[in-house]
Motif scaffolding. Structure first.
Motif, PDB file in Angstrom:
ATOM      1  N   ASP A   1      49.242  69.561   7.999  1.00  0.00           N
ATOM      2  CA  ASP A   1      48.414  70.437   7.159  1.00  0.00           C
ATOM      3  C   ASP A   1      47.161  70.888   7.907  1.00  0.00           C
ATOM      4  OD1 ASP A   1      50.238  70.173   5.118  1.00  0.00           O
ATOM      5  OD2 ASP A   1      49.041  68.728   3.959  1.00  0.00           O
TER       6      ASP A   1
ATOM      7  N   LYS B   1      51.924  64.311   7.394  1.00  0.00           N
ATOM      8  CA  LYS B   1      51.614  65.446   6.518  1.00  0.00           C
ATOM      9  C   LYS B   1      50.164  65.894   6.713  1.00  0.00           C
ATOM     10  CE  LYS B   1      51.802  67.067   1.730  1.00  0.00           C
ATOM     11  NZ  LYS B   1      50.504  67.773   1.844  1.00  0.00           N
TER      12      LYS B   1
ATOM     13  N   GLN C   1      54.312  58.675   7.243  1.00  0.00           N
ATOM     14  CA  GLN C   1      54.651  60.015   6.750  1.00  0.00           C
ATOM     15  C   GLN C   1      53.445  60.717   6.132  1.00  0.00           C
ATOM     16  OE1 GLN C   1      57.282  61.685   7.459  1.00  0.00           O
ATOM     17  NE2 GLN C   1      58.272  59.951   8.469  1.00  0.00           N
ATOM     18  N   SER C   2      52.521  59.939   5.557  1.00  0.00           N
ATOM     19  CA  SER C   2      51.320  60.569   5.011  1.00  0.00           C
ATOM     20  C   SER C   2      50.425  61.070   6.140  1.00  0.00           C
ATOM     21  CB  SER C   2      50.552  59.582   4.119  1.00  0.00           C
ATOM     22  OG  SER C   2      49.983  58.530   4.875  1.00  0.00           O
TER      23      SER C   2
END
Length: 312
Positions: free
Chosen positions: A184, A180, A176-177
């Protein structure tokens, strides 16, 4: 009249054999061929294409030349995109390809690539509303907005499924990081178009990313173009699909979803995240999937440029 078009991209090399009618300005696809040599893999601007990639490209073009000859094509329109734009030895490679196969390739600009994508994807739709055409490639993504043959905005962005995957898809990081970070980064690349009111009536996405996502979302047992082209993927469906893909390895993806073409399994997650960022940033509820793209746009461009010679 039979005509061939070849799209040499950063991930794929595609061939379209079509029958065209210049009087009616129509195109009838006779055959499509797909290969995934990934010319843009680990390729940095100004660095050369590796010998193994060159050999694979030449092999593909030799195969395509045989098919082109079998159909008796009177024209061969071959174009190269991002990988050939940034490779230091593309001129030498394409000269060798022409000597071996007779196929002459034009390396086109990102703006021209975007125009071809738009022509290929939008030609079959009514000119009653503004269309956005999204072409997510291996090393670049083209966004084109227009209505009919009039284009309002067109730009090639330096982000693609291969480049994004190589930048962020590190297996020992928290999924999930990574998602992101990828989202981004994608949003930053596309920031100049976010927040603008283009009054988009329909969004059309072309290439391997949307077609593969559709096969995964709908659990298709195999890739059948007639079951994919023109279908819709909602933002909700895309989010759910990305939720699943981000937690799967490439091996798990291709095992769970047999319709995924080998060579797509390790880049489809990056493609899904790029689509996510575009739908969110442009406030789009869904997009249409198109199996047509640059190779179709090249032929439509040829038709439009030559049709007046055959007008009554």
């Amino acid at each position: 009249m039979h005509i061939a078009s070849i799209d040499i991209g950063s991930n794929t090399v595609l061939l379209l054999i079509s029958e065209i009618n210049l009087r009616d300005k129509t195109l009838n696809a006779l055959r499509n061929e797909y290969r995934i040599p990934r010319l843009g893999g680990n390729l940095k601007p100004g660095s050369p294409l590796m010998e193994a990639k060159i050999a694979e490209l030449l092999s593909i073009l030799r195969d395509y030349k045989k098919i082109i000859d079998d159909y008796g094509c009177s024209e061969v329109l071959a174009i190269g995109t991002n990988a050939l734009r940034i490779a230091s030895n593309s001129r030498e490679v394409l000269k060798l390809a022409e000597e071996e196969t007779g196929i002459k390739t034009e390396v086109i600009t990102g703006e021209k690539e975007a125009r071809y994508s738009y022509l290929g994807a939008s030609a079959e739709y009514p000119h009653d509303q503004v269309s956005l055409v999204i072409d997510i490639g291996g090393g670049s993504t083209e966004l084109t907005i227009g209505k009919g043959e009039e284009i309002y905005f067109s730009k090639s962005f330096q982000i693609g499924v291969v480049s994004l995957k190589e930048k962020y898809m590190i297996q020992d990081h928290e999924p999930q990081s990574v998602r992101k970070e990828m989202k981004d980064y994608s949003s930053g690349v596309f920031s100049e178009v976010f927040g603008k009111d283009f009054n988009i009536g329909r969004a059309i996405s072309i290439g391997g990313t949307p077609t593969t996502l559709y096969t995964i979302i709908n659990k298709l047992p195999q890739f059948i173009e007639s079951q994919i082209h023109g279908r819709e993927i909602s933002k909700t469906q895309l989010t759910a699909c990305t939720d699943e893909l981000i937690n799967l390895t490439p091996h798990q993806i291709i095992t769970a979803y047999p319709a995924v073409t080998p060579g797509r399994e390790d880049v489809i997650t990056a493609g899904a995240v790029i689509m996510e960022s575009l739908l969110e940033g442009l406030n789009l509820p869904s997009f249409l999937v198109s199996t047509k793209g640059i190779r179709y746009g090249v032929v439509y461009d040829y038709i439009f440029r030559n049709a007046d010679k055959y007008s009554a």
